[in-house]
Motif scaffolding. Structure first.
Motif, PDB file in Angstrom:
ATOM      1  N   PHE A 214     124.485  79.186  -0.469  1.00 51.61           N
ATOM      2  CA  PHE A 214     125.352  78.086  -0.070  1.00 51.61           C
ATOM      3  C   PHE A 214     124.649  77.140   0.908  1.00 51.61           C
ATOM      4  O   PHE A 214     125.034  75.974   1.041  1.00 51.61           O
ATOM      5  CB  PHE A 214     126.628  78.625   0.597  1.00 51.61           C
ATOM      6  CG  PHE A 214     126.439  79.070   2.018  1.00 51.61           C
ATOM      7  CD1 PHE A 214     126.672  78.202   3.076  1.00 51.61           C
ATOM      8  CD2 PHE A 214     126.025  80.359   2.308  1.00 51.61           C
ATOM      9  CE1 PHE A 214     126.490  78.605   4.386  1.00 51.61           C
ATOM     10  CE2 PHE A 214     125.838  80.765   3.608  1.00 51.61           C
ATOM     11  CZ  PHE A 214     126.071  79.892   4.654  1.00 51.61           C
ATOM     12  N   PHE A 215     123.595  77.634   1.568  1.00 49.73           N
ATOM     13  CA  PHE A 215     122.945  76.832   2.597  1.00 49.73           C
ATOM     14  C   PHE A 215     122.254  75.609   1.995  1.00 49.73           C
ATOM     15  O   PHE A 215     122.399  74.492   2.494  1.00 49.73           O
ATOM     16  CB  PHE A 215     121.942  77.680   3.374  1.00 49.73           C
ATOM     17  CG  PHE A 215     121.358  76.984   4.568  1.00 49.73           C
ATOM     18  CD1 PHE A 215     122.151  76.721   5.674  1.00 49.73           C
ATOM     19  CD2 PHE A 215     120.043  76.574   4.580  1.00 49.73           C
ATOM     20  CE1 PHE A 215     121.632  76.073   6.787  1.00 49.73           C
ATOM     21  CE2 PHE A 215     119.513  75.917   5.684  1.00 49.73           C
ATOM     22  CZ  PHE A 215     120.310  75.662   6.788  1.00 49.73           C
ATOM     23  N   ASN A 216     121.500  75.820   0.898  1.00 50.53           N
ATOM     24  CA  ASN A 216     120.853  74.686   0.240  1.00 50.53           C
ATOM     25  C   ASN A 216     121.881  73.706  -0.302  1.00 50.53           C
ATOM     26  O   ASN A 216     121.677  72.485  -0.249  1.00 50.53           O
ATOM     27  CB  ASN A 216     119.947  75.170  -0.892  1.00 50.53           C
ATOM     28  CG  ASN A 216     118.666  75.809  -0.376  1.00 50.53           C
ATOM     29  OD1 ASN A 216     118.119  75.366   0.625  1.00 50.53           O
ATOM     30  ND2 ASN A 216     118.200  76.844  -1.042  1.00 50.53           N
ATOM     31  N   ALA A 217     122.977  74.236  -0.830  1.00 47.54           N
ATOM     32  CA  ALA A 217     124.040  73.354  -1.329  1.00 47.54           C
ATOM     33  C   ALA A 217     124.665  72.562  -0.193  1.00 47.54           C
ATOM     34  O   ALA A 217     124.997  71.382  -0.347  1.00 47.54           O
ATOM     35  CB  ALA A 217     125.100  74.185  -2.043  1.00 47.54           C
ATOM     36  N   MET A 218     124.813  73.199   0.970  1.00 49.69           N
ATOM     37  CA  MET A 218     125.380  72.513   2.117  1.00 49.69           C
ATOM     38  C   MET A 218     124.468  71.384   2.598  1.00 49.69           C
ATOM     39  O   MET A 218     124.930  70.358   3.097  1.00 49.69           O
ATOM     40  CB  MET A 218     125.602  73.520   3.249  1.00 49.69           C
ATOM     41  CG  MET A 218     126.385  72.992   4.432  1.00 49.69           C
ATOM     42  SD  MET A 218     126.849  74.309   5.573  1.00 49.69           S
ATOM     43  CE  MET A 218     125.233  74.978   5.992  1.00 49.69           C
TER      44      MET A 218
END
Length: 296
Positions: A214-218
């Motif tokens: 989720f971090f890269n998507a965030m």
């Protein structure tokens, strides 16, 4: 079992009992939270709000589950996550093999230097801001490639794959070269089929990492049409747990469900795919990890 215990010394028996108790405690600590989440997700909203749910469901009710499943954005995020996981894992395995095979060959002239640089990246990196600048300047912001290219290869997984290639007998490669095979043919027809257990483990590692990312998507995704399931779940858990109830056509009973219950339903729905896949690849875990970690 009882006969074996009788033949043991008192110290060994006490040790076995202590180990069994620790294992039991570990199982309870790992299993109870998940059982609690499931129980809350299928209990009535009134029972959840009153704190009546401890282990088993109270007043079985599926309204919260229906409300979550009727939310369109959930399925959009699900589809995005499946794409990122399948496509990302496919490219991960391809480029991991392409990186690991030459690093495992003693005839590769830059082998030591490249292995050093590979290990170096595990301890030092350019930092978050330079990586973000590179990704945005390449035009990857708000694109599906932003979820694939920045994490295309894991240095740790390349080392595991490299060790697996090194464990293959050198005689096989020499015989293949005598028959006229080039490195591409040797890698695809001989080396890769021999390390299938290791590749199965790496596939699981990459797939779980992709699914939970989720971090890269965030950082790189602001368009809701491209957001993965984990980013959607994060928003529901932290920012707008009432979003689902406000945007779906549900009954009054469903609308009064606890926001905590909605969050737990989202957790259960997001975990189901991994739970279904892991049992099919579990048999490769020990064999594949040992094959990649121990050089014969």
């Amino acid at each position: 079992m009882l006969k074996r215990i009788k033949n043991q010394s008192v110290g060994d028996t006490i040790f076995d009992i202590v180990v069994a108790l620790f294992l039991l405690l570990a199982v309870v600590v790992c299993v109870y939270p998940f059982l609690y989440v499931i129980s809350v997700s299928i209990s009535s909203g009134e029972a959840v709000n009153k704190g009546l749910v401890t282990l088993l469901p109270v007043d079985l009710n599926f309204e919260a589950l229906k409300s979550v499943l009727n939310y369109d954005q959930l399925w959009v995020s699900y589809g995005n996550t499946i794409f990122y996981t399948v496509a990302g894992t496919f490219f991960n395995i391809i480029f991991t093999c392409l990186a690991a095979y030459p690093l495992s060959r003693k005839t590769f002239c830059f082998r030591k230097q490249m292995n050093f640089l590979l290990a170096f990246t595990m301890y030092f990196s350019g930092g978050l801001i330079p990586i973000y600048i590179v990704v945005t300047n390449l035009g990857l912001y708000n694109s599906r490639w932003a979820m694939i290219l920045p994490v295309l290869v894991s240095a740790y997984n390349v080392m595991i794959c490299r060790s697996a290639f090194e464990a293959i007998s050198e005689e096989l490669f020499e015989e293949a070269r005598l028959e006229g095979a080039n490195d591409i043919l040797i890698m695809t027809r001989i080396a890769i089929p021999l390390i299938k257990p290791t590749l199965a483990v790496l596939t699981l590692y990459y797939a779980v990492a992709r699914y939970n990312d989720f971090f890269n998507a965030m950082l790189y995704i602001s368009n809701k049409k491209l957001e993965p399931l984990q980013l959607f779940l994060r928003r529901i858990l932290l920012e707008a747990s009432s979003e689902i109830m406000q945007t779906t056509s549900v009954s009054m009973a469903a609308a009064s469900q606890s926001s905590i219950q909605v969050r737990y339903v989202c957790i259960v729905v997001s975990v189901i795919p991994i739970m279904l896949i892991v049992p099919f690849v579990q048999k490769y875990l020990v064999e594949g990890t040992m094959l990649g970690a121990v050089k014969g």
